[in-house]
Design an enzyme around this catalytic site. Structure first.
Site, PDB file in Angstrom:
ATOM      1  CD  GLU A 292      68.086  39.526  70.217  1.00 49.95           C
ATOM      2  OE1 GLU A 292      68.689  40.468  69.669  1.00 49.95           O
ATOM      3  OE2 GLU A 292      66.965  39.143  69.875  1.00 49.95           O
TER       4      GLU A 292
ATOM      5  CB  ALA B 221      49.119  47.909  67.469  1.00 46.99           C
TER       6      ALA B 221
ATOM      7  N   GLY C  62      61.328  29.926  66.472  1.00 49.53           N
ATOM      8  CA  GLY C  62      61.046  30.106  65.050  1.00 49.53           C
ATOM      9  C   GLY C  62      59.722  30.806  64.854  1.00 49.53           C
TER      10      GLY C  62
ATOM     11  CG  ASP D  26      63.914  32.512  77.246  1.00 49.02           C
ATOM     12  OD1 ASP D  26      63.041  33.247  76.772  1.00 49.02           O
ATOM     13  OD2 ASP D  26      63.950  31.281  77.017  1.00 49.02           O
TER      14      ASP D  26
ATOM     15  CB  VAL E 295      56.355  27.557  77.944  1.00 45.83           C
ATOM     16  CG1 VAL E 295      57.388  26.513  78.353  1.00 45.83           C
ATOM     17  CG2 VAL E 295      56.139  28.561  79.067  1.00 45.83           C
TER      18      VAL E 295
ATOM     19  CE  LYS F 223      60.754  34.414  76.456  1.00 43.17           C
ATOM     20  NZ  LYS F 223      60.852  34.409  74.982  1.00 43.17           N
TER      21      LYS F 223
ATOM     22  CE  LYS G 189      60.899  30.353  76.827  1.00 45.80           C
ATOM     23  NZ  LYS G 189      61.825  29.903  75.754  1.00 45.80           N
TER      24      LYS G 189
ATOM     25  CD  GLU H 285      50.349  25.208  74.407  1.00 49.35           C
ATOM     26  OE1 GLU H 285      51.474  24.929  74.892  1.00 49.35           O
ATOM     27  OE2 GLU H 285      49.293  24.728  74.835  1.00 49.35           O
TER      28      GLU H 285
ATOM     29  CB  ILE I 122      56.537  21.958  72.489  1.00 52.22           C
ATOM     30  CG1 ILE I 122      57.809  21.709  71.678  1.00 52.22           C
ATOM     31  CG2 ILE I 122      56.184  20.730  73.309  1.00 52.22           C
ATOM     32  CD1 ILE I 122      59.037  21.505  72.535  1.00 52.22           C
TER      33      ILE I 122
END
Length: 452
Positions: free
Chosen positions: A191, A46, A309, A203, A133, A106, A207, A130, A137
Site C-alpha cells: 500500500e 453492494a 491476486g 496481516d 489465509v 482475516k 492469519k 478459505e 492456497i
C-alpha cells in the site's frame, strides 16, 4: 439434471477480488450450476458508490448501496469488503437470517471469529473462509477437515506476499529495505499510503490466529499473537544470512508448546527468522505463500501457491460458494467450528527456539570467556561462535561489515553466536544482559532460527 431452485447470491464489495468473483459467477454460472445441482444467480453487488470506476466490466444494474436489503434477499452472502466495520454487522445480519456466508476477511475473523461462528451455529448456517489465509492456497479445509483426526504439532507459514517479495528482493537483488519496499509499492504489492499492515506483521498475525485456532481446536485471540515485522531487517543481515546458508523469511508460527512449569498450551507468533536454505520454505519466492504443516500421523505437509491476486483469491472464494450451494441442495445444518480443546495460549516466553546473536565487542583478552559466562548464567548453550576482528588499517569509508550496517571501529571484534534450543524467555534475558555488559559495544542483530 437440475431440479433444485435457483440459489440467490449477494456480493458485498467490488474490489479486485470481488470484481473477479462477480465476473466468474456471471461467465461460468452454467458450469457451476452443473457441479452444484442448482442454479446460482448473482442478485446484486453492494458498494459505497455505484458510479465509481472499476477495472472489470460488470452490469451496472447489479450495483446497489443498500447492503441490508441485498443481504436479506440472498441464500449465500459473499463478504469481500475488508475491514471490521461494517463487515461484522453485515455478516451477523446474513448469518442470523439463515444465509451461508463466505468471507476473505482475516481481520474480521481474527477479532470476532468466535462471535460469528456462534451466530452461525445458532441458526444452522455455515461460515466459509478459505480465502482469508494464503490466497488461492487451499489450507483452511485441510486443517479443518482432512487433518481433523490427526494431531497437528506445528505450522510454519509464509502468509504475506508483500513481505516475502521484499525479503526475497533483498536476498536476490541486494536491495536494502527501503529500495525493496519502493519496488513492491510500484508493482502494487504494498500500500502506497500505509504499508504497515504488511511490513509490521499485522496481516500475518491475523492469519496466524486463524491457523492456530483451526490446527489446535482452540480459540486464539489476535492480541495473544506475538508480532514483529521486518522493518529492522538490514541488507547486511540478509547478506550475512546468505553467507551462513540461511534466508530470512517473515514466518507465522503456530505450535503446541509446554512451558517451564509443565503447562501444555499453544503459541502463535510472527517474526522474521533465519531459515536454512535446504528447507522447503526457503525456496518460496516473490509474492508466493506457503504453509508447512507438521502432524503426528501425516508427517510433513506443504501447501504452496499464489498468496494474493484478485483472480487467484477469487478461486478460493468460488470454491466456498460451490460448497455452500451443495449444502443447500443436500440439506442439513452447517458444520460447527471445532474450538473446544480450550488449550491455554501461552506467552512467547514459553516457546523453545534458537537465536543467532551478532555482537560488537571490545577486542581484549578474556572477553570471549566473559561473554560465554553470560550465556551459562541463563542456561543457554552456545552451539557456534565466529569472530571477525576490525583492523585499524581499514579506512572508515570501507564497508562496515556489521549486521546493522554501522561502522565497525578499530579495536573491536564482531562475534556471531548461534545457540542451541532454549526457552525464548532465557534467550531474551541473555540478550538483555549482553546489552548491559561492559564488554559489548552493541548488540547489532538478533534473529531466531527456525526450520532446523
Amino acid at each position: 439434471m437440475i431440479d433444485y431452485r435457483t440459489l440467490k447470491v449477494a456480493l458485498l464489495g467490488a474490489g479486485s477480488v470481488g470484481s473477479n468473483v462477480a465476473k466468474l459467477l456471471l461467465d461460468h454460472g452454467d458450469e457451476l450450476a452443473a457441479r452444484v445441482g442448482a442454479g446460482l444467480e448473482l442478485v446484486g453487488i453492494a458498494v459505497r458508490d455505484v458510479d465509481a470506476p472499476r477495472r472489470t466490466d460488470l452490469p451496472r444494474e447489479l450495483f446497489t448501496t443498500d447492503a441490508r436489503s441485498l443481504i436479506l434477499s440472498a441464500d449465500i452472502v459473499i463478504e469481500l469488503m475488508g475491514g471490521v466495520d461494517p463487515a461484522r454487522e453485515y455478516v451477523l445480519l446474513a448469518l442470523t437470517s439463515g444465509a451461508d456466508v463466505i468471507t476473505g476477511n482475516k481481520a474480521l475473523l481474527a477479532e470476532h471469529g468466535p462471535e460469528l461462528f456462534a451466530a452461525a451455529e445458532q441458526v444452522g448456517a455455515q461460515l466459509y473462509y478459505e480465502a482469508a489465509v494464503a490466497g488461492a492456497i487451499p489450507i483452511i479445509r485441510p486443517l479443518r477437515d482432512s487433518l481433523a483426526g490427526d494431531r497437528v504439532e506445528r505450522i510454519l507459514g509464509i502468509v504475506n506476499g508483500t513481505t516475502n517479495f521484499i525479503l526475497d528482493r533483498m536476498d536476490t537483488a541486494g536491495d536494502d529495505m527501503e529500495s525493496a519496499l519502493e519496488v513492491a509499492t510500484e508493482l502494487g504489492y504494498a500500500e502506497r499510503s500505509d504499508p504497515s499492515a504488511d511490513i509490521e506483521g499485522y496481516d500475518a498475525a491475523a492469519k496466524a490466529a486463524i491457523l492456530a485456532g483451526l490446527a489446535f481446536h482452540t480459540t486464539v485471540p489476535l492480541e495473544s499473537v506475538h508480532r514483529e515485522g521486518i522493518t529492522s531487517v538490514t541488507a547486511q543481515q540478509v547478506e550475512a544470512a546468505r553467507a551462513g546458508g540461511y534466508v530470512i523469511k517473515l514466518l507465522a508460527i503456530c505450535e503446541r508448546v509446554t512451558d517451564e512449569g509443565g503447562t501444555e498450551g499453544v503459541s502463535a507468533r510472527v517474526y522474521p527468522a533465519l531459515v536454512p536454505r535446504e528447507h522447503p520454505l526457503a525456496a518460496v519466492r516473490g509474492v508466493h505463500n506457503a504453509v508447512f504443516v507438521q502432524a503426528a500421523a501425516a508427517g510433513d505437509l506443504m501447501f504452496y501457491g499464489a498468496g494474493a491476486g484478485g483472480l487467484q483469491t477469487a478461486s478460493a472464494v468460488l470454491g466456498d460458494v460451490v460448497s455452500a450451494a451443495r449444502r443447500h441442495v443436500v440439506g442439513g445444518p452447517g458444520v460447527a467450528e471445532s474450538t473446544h480443546a480450550d488449550l491455554p495460549v501461552l506467552d512467547v516466553g514459553a516457546v523453545r527456539t534458537r537465536y543467532q546473536i551478532t555482537l560488537l565487542v571490545t577486542d581484549a583478552p578474556g572477553v570471549l570467556s566473559r561473554i560465554a559466562a553470560v550465556f551459562a548464567r541463563h542456561d543457554v548453550s552456545v552451539e557456534t561462535v565466529t569472530q571477525t576482528v576490525a583492523s585499524a588499517r581499514v579506512p572508515s569509508a570501507a564497508p562496515a561489515g556489521s549486521a546493522d550496517g554501522r561502522e565497525v571501529p578499530a579495536g573491536t571484534a564482531t562475534l556471531v553466536i548461534g545457540t542451541h534450543v532454549a526457552f525464548e524467555s532465557a534467550l531474551a534475558a541473555t540478550v538483555e544482559t549482553l546489552r548491559a555488559s561492559e564488554e559489548v559495544v552493541r548488540v547489532t542483530a538478533v534473529l531466531r532460527v527456525e526450520g532446523v
